[in-house]
Design a protein around this motif. Structure first.
Motif, PDB file in Angstrom:
ATOM      1  N   GLN A 111     -25.220 -82.046  -7.950  1.00  0.00           N
ATOM      2  CA  GLN A 111     -24.705 -81.627  -9.257  1.00  0.00           C
ATOM      3  C   GLN A 111     -24.235 -80.174  -9.172  1.00  0.00           C
ATOM      4  OE1 GLN A 111     -27.551 -80.934 -12.676  1.00  0.00           O
ATOM      5  NE2 GLN A 111     -26.656 -82.854 -13.384  1.00  0.00           N
ATOM      6  N   PHE A 112     -23.041 -79.903  -9.707  1.00  0.00           N
ATOM      7  CA  PHE A 112     -22.531 -78.529  -9.706  1.00  0.00           C
ATOM      8  C   PHE A 112     -21.452 -78.384 -10.774  1.00  0.00           C
ATOM      9  CE2 PHE A 112     -20.044 -80.970  -6.669  1.00  0.00           C
ATOM     10  CZ  PHE A 112     -18.731 -80.633  -6.975  1.00  0.00           C
ATOM     11  N   TYR A 113     -21.082 -77.131 -11.037  1.00  0.00           N
ATOM     12  CA  TYR A 113     -20.057 -76.824 -12.032  1.00  0.00           C
ATOM     13  C   TYR A 113     -18.771 -76.353 -11.354  1.00  0.00           C
ATOM     14  CZ  TYR A 113     -23.728 -76.665 -15.645  1.00  0.00           C
ATOM     15  OH  TYR A 113     -24.757 -76.969 -16.501  1.00  0.00           O
ATOM     16  N   THR A 114     -17.643 -76.608 -12.041  1.00  0.00           N
ATOM     17  CA  THR A 114     -16.367 -76.021 -11.638  1.00  0.00           C
ATOM     18  C   THR A 114     -15.688 -75.438 -12.870  1.00  0.00           C
ATOM     19  OG1 THR A 114     -15.028 -78.002 -12.046  1.00  0.00           O
ATOM     20  CG2 THR A 114     -16.042 -77.781  -9.851  1.00  0.00           C
ATOM     21  N   GLU A 115     -14.589 -74.752 -12.616  1.00  0.00           N
ATOM     22  CA  GLU A 115     -13.736 -74.328 -13.721  1.00  0.00           C
ATOM     23  C   GLU A 115     -13.144 -75.572 -14.382  1.00  0.00           C
ATOM     24  OE1 GLU A 115     -13.057 -71.123 -14.856  1.00  0.00           O
ATOM     25  OE2 GLU A 115     -14.736 -70.642 -13.535  1.00  0.00           O
ATOM     26  N   PRO A 116     -12.880 -75.521 -15.679  1.00  0.00           N
ATOM     27  CA  PRO A 116     -12.274 -76.672 -16.355  1.00  0.00           C
ATOM     28  C   PRO A 116     -10.777 -76.761 -16.088  1.00  0.00           C
ATOM     29  CG  PRO A 116     -12.593 -74.884 -17.908  1.00  0.00           C
ATOM     30  CD  PRO A 116     -13.184 -74.414 -16.603  1.00  0.00           C
ATOM     31  N   THR A 117     -10.178 -77.847 -16.492  1.00  0.00           N
ATOM     32  CA  THR A 117      -8.724 -77.966 -16.443  1.00  0.00           C
ATOM     33  C   THR A 117      -8.132 -77.045 -17.508  1.00  0.00           C
ATOM     34  OG1 THR A 117      -8.678 -79.750 -18.080  1.00  0.00           O
ATOM     35  CG2 THR A 117      -8.924 -80.389 -15.757  1.00  0.00           C
ATOM     36  N   PRO A 118      -6.852 -76.707 -17.402  1.00  0.00           N
ATOM     37  CA  PRO A 118      -6.239 -75.856 -18.440  1.00  0.00           C
ATOM     38  C   PRO A 118      -6.422 -76.414 -19.846  1.00  0.00           C
ATOM     39  CG  PRO A 118      -4.782 -76.025 -16.554  1.00  0.00           C
ATOM     40  CD  PRO A 118      -5.918 -76.978 -16.295  1.00  0.00           C
TER      41      PRO A 118
END
Length: 364
Positions: A111-118
Motif C-alpha cells: 500500500q502506498f500513495y501517489t500524486e493524484p491525476t490533474p
C-alpha cells in the motif's frame, strides 16, 4: 504456511526484464516470511510510508472484527472469501480437504500513495493504491506464478475492500489513476527490494537508477535558509533569512507534536514572504489580484464562466507556467490555503526540503 495451488493460466508472470516478475515477488515473500512480516518503509518521492504486509488465509482473519466482516459479506468463513477471490483470478478453489486440514495461504498486501491525476487534484492531495498479490501454480505442482488484485480505496472494511478489488494486468492500466499507480508500483517494488537487501538480476530494467532509500541528512540552519530562499524566490533580506531560519531550526529541534505548536512558527515564517492566506472558497478576481501582487506583475488568465476556488487551479497554473512559475500552498490542515508562488524549476527541491523540515508544502 503454503502458497502452492493451481492456476488455469498458461503464461507466467516472469519476464526477465521486468521487476514485476515472479522471481522478484518470491524473493520479497521469502524475506517477509523469514523476517519481519509487516514493514513501513520510507522511500524517496513517496508521501508518507510504503506499507508491506504478509497476510494469510485464514489466520489473518481469525479475529472478531474480520469474522464480523466475513458474515456481513455473506460468507461463512475466510476460505469462502479466498475462493471468491480465486474465482476472480481464475485460480482453482481451495478444496474441502485442504480446508479441513486448515492449510494457510499467504498473500502480500502493498500500500502506498501517489500524486493524484490533474482531475482528482481538485479535491485530493494524494491517492492511495493497494496491490494485493496471490501466489499460484502455472503448469506446475509448485508455486511459480502470481496474480494481483488492486483498488485505490481505503480498506475501512478489510474483507469488503479485498473482495471489491479488481484483477489487474500491470501492463494494462484502465484509467489515468491506474497509469500513475502501476508505474509507481515498479519503483516501489525496487525500493522494497533495496530495503530488504534483495539482489536483483542484471537482466531487469530498473525503473530508477537512484538510491530510493532516504539518506540520513543532518538538518541545519542552512537547510532552512535554502528553503526560505526558494519559497520566497529570493525576495527576502539576508538578515531576515538568517533570523527566521534560526527560529525554524529551534522549533524543529523541539519536536512538537501538537498541531498549534507545529504551525505557529510556520505561520510566522510565511508572514515574511509574499503569501496569500485564502479561504477555501475564492473567486477568480481575488486570485488574479493576490497572485499579481505576489509576483509583482499583472496576471490575467482565461477561465470558464462560473468557475471558482480549486476549479481555477489549472487555469492559474497554465498562466503562471508561461512565466516559469507555479502556485503552491502550505498545508494548513484546515479549510483554508496559504498560497505562495515558486519558480517552476525549484518545485522538486522545495518538496524535498518540505519533507526534511516538516514544513508541509503541497502542489496544486
Amino acid at each position: 504456511m503454503i502458497k502452492d495451488f493451481f492456476s488455469n493460466f498458461f503464461g507466467r508472470n516472469n519476464d526477465p526484464k521486468s521487476i514485476v516478475s515472479f522471481d522478484v515477488i518470491d524473493s520479497v515473500y521469502t524475506s517477509l516470511y523469514n523476517g519481519e512480516n509487516r514493514l513501513e518503509i520510507k522511500l524517496k518521492g513517496i508521501y508518507d510510508t510504503v506499507s508491506v504486509n504478509l497476510y494469510s488465509f485464514p489466520n489473518s482473519f481469525n479475529n472478531e472484527e474480520a469474522q464480523s466482516e466475513i458474515k456481513k459479506a455473506g460468507f461463512k468463513n475466510a476460505y469462502e472469501v479466498l475462493n471468491e477471490i480465486y474465482k476472480k483470478l481464475n485460480i482453482g478453489a481451495v478444496s474441502e480437504e485442504d480446508i479441513q486440514a486448515e492449510l494457510e495461504f499467504d498473500y502480500i498486501h502493498i500500500q502506498f500513495y501517489t500524486e493524484p491525476t490533474p482531475e482528482t487534484k481538485k479535491y485530493l492531495k494524494h491517492v492511495l493504491h493497494n496491490f494485493i498479490i496471490f501466489f499460484c501454480c502455472t503448469n506446475s505442482l509448485e508455486t511459480n506464478d502470481f496474480r494481483m488484485i488492486y483498488n485505490n480505496s481505503y480498506f475501512l472494511d478489510y474483507t469488503k475492500g479485498i473482495l471489491d478489488a479488481e484483477y489487474i494486468d500491470i501492463n494494462d492500466p484502465k484509467n489515468d489513476t491506474q497509469k500513475i499507480g502501476f508505474k509507481e508500483f515498479e519503483r516501489v517494488l525496487q525500493g522494497i527490494c533495496q530495503y530488504l537487501e534483495i539482489e536483483l538480476p542484471e537482466s531487469i530494467e530498473l525503473p530508477s537508477q537512484e538510491n530510493l532509500l532516504p539518506e540520513d541528512v543532518e538538518i541545519t540552519q542552512e537547510t532552512f535558509e535554502e528553503f526560505i530562499k526558494l519559497v520566497s524566490r529570493g525576495n527576502v533580506d539576508d538578515k531576515l533569512v538568517q533570523k527566521q531560519s534560526k527560529k525554524l531550526l529551534k522549533n524543529f529541534k523541539k519536536g512538537h507534536t501538537e498541531y498549534h505548536e507545529i504551525v505557529q512558527g510556520h505561520w510566522a515564517f510565511f508572514e515574511i514572504i509574499d503569501a496569500w492566506n485564502s479561504d477555501w472558497k475564492f473567486d477568480p478576481e481575488d486570485a488574479e489580484a493576490f497572485i499579481s501582487e505576489m509576483i509583482g506583475e499583472d496576471l490575467n488568465f482565461e477561465y470558464p464562466e462560473e468557475t471558482y476556488s480549486h476549479d481555477l487551479f489549472p487555469y492559474i497554473q497554465s498562466a503562471l507556467e508561461k512565466r516559469d512559475l507555479e502556485l503552491m500552498t502550505y498545508d494548513t490542515h484546515g479549510d483554508n490555503y496559504l498560497f505562495f508562488v515558486a519558480n517552476k524549476n525549484d518545485v522538486g527541491r522545495i518538496l524535498e526540503l518540505s519533507e526534511l523540515t516538516k514544513i508541509e508544502i503541497n502542489q496544486l
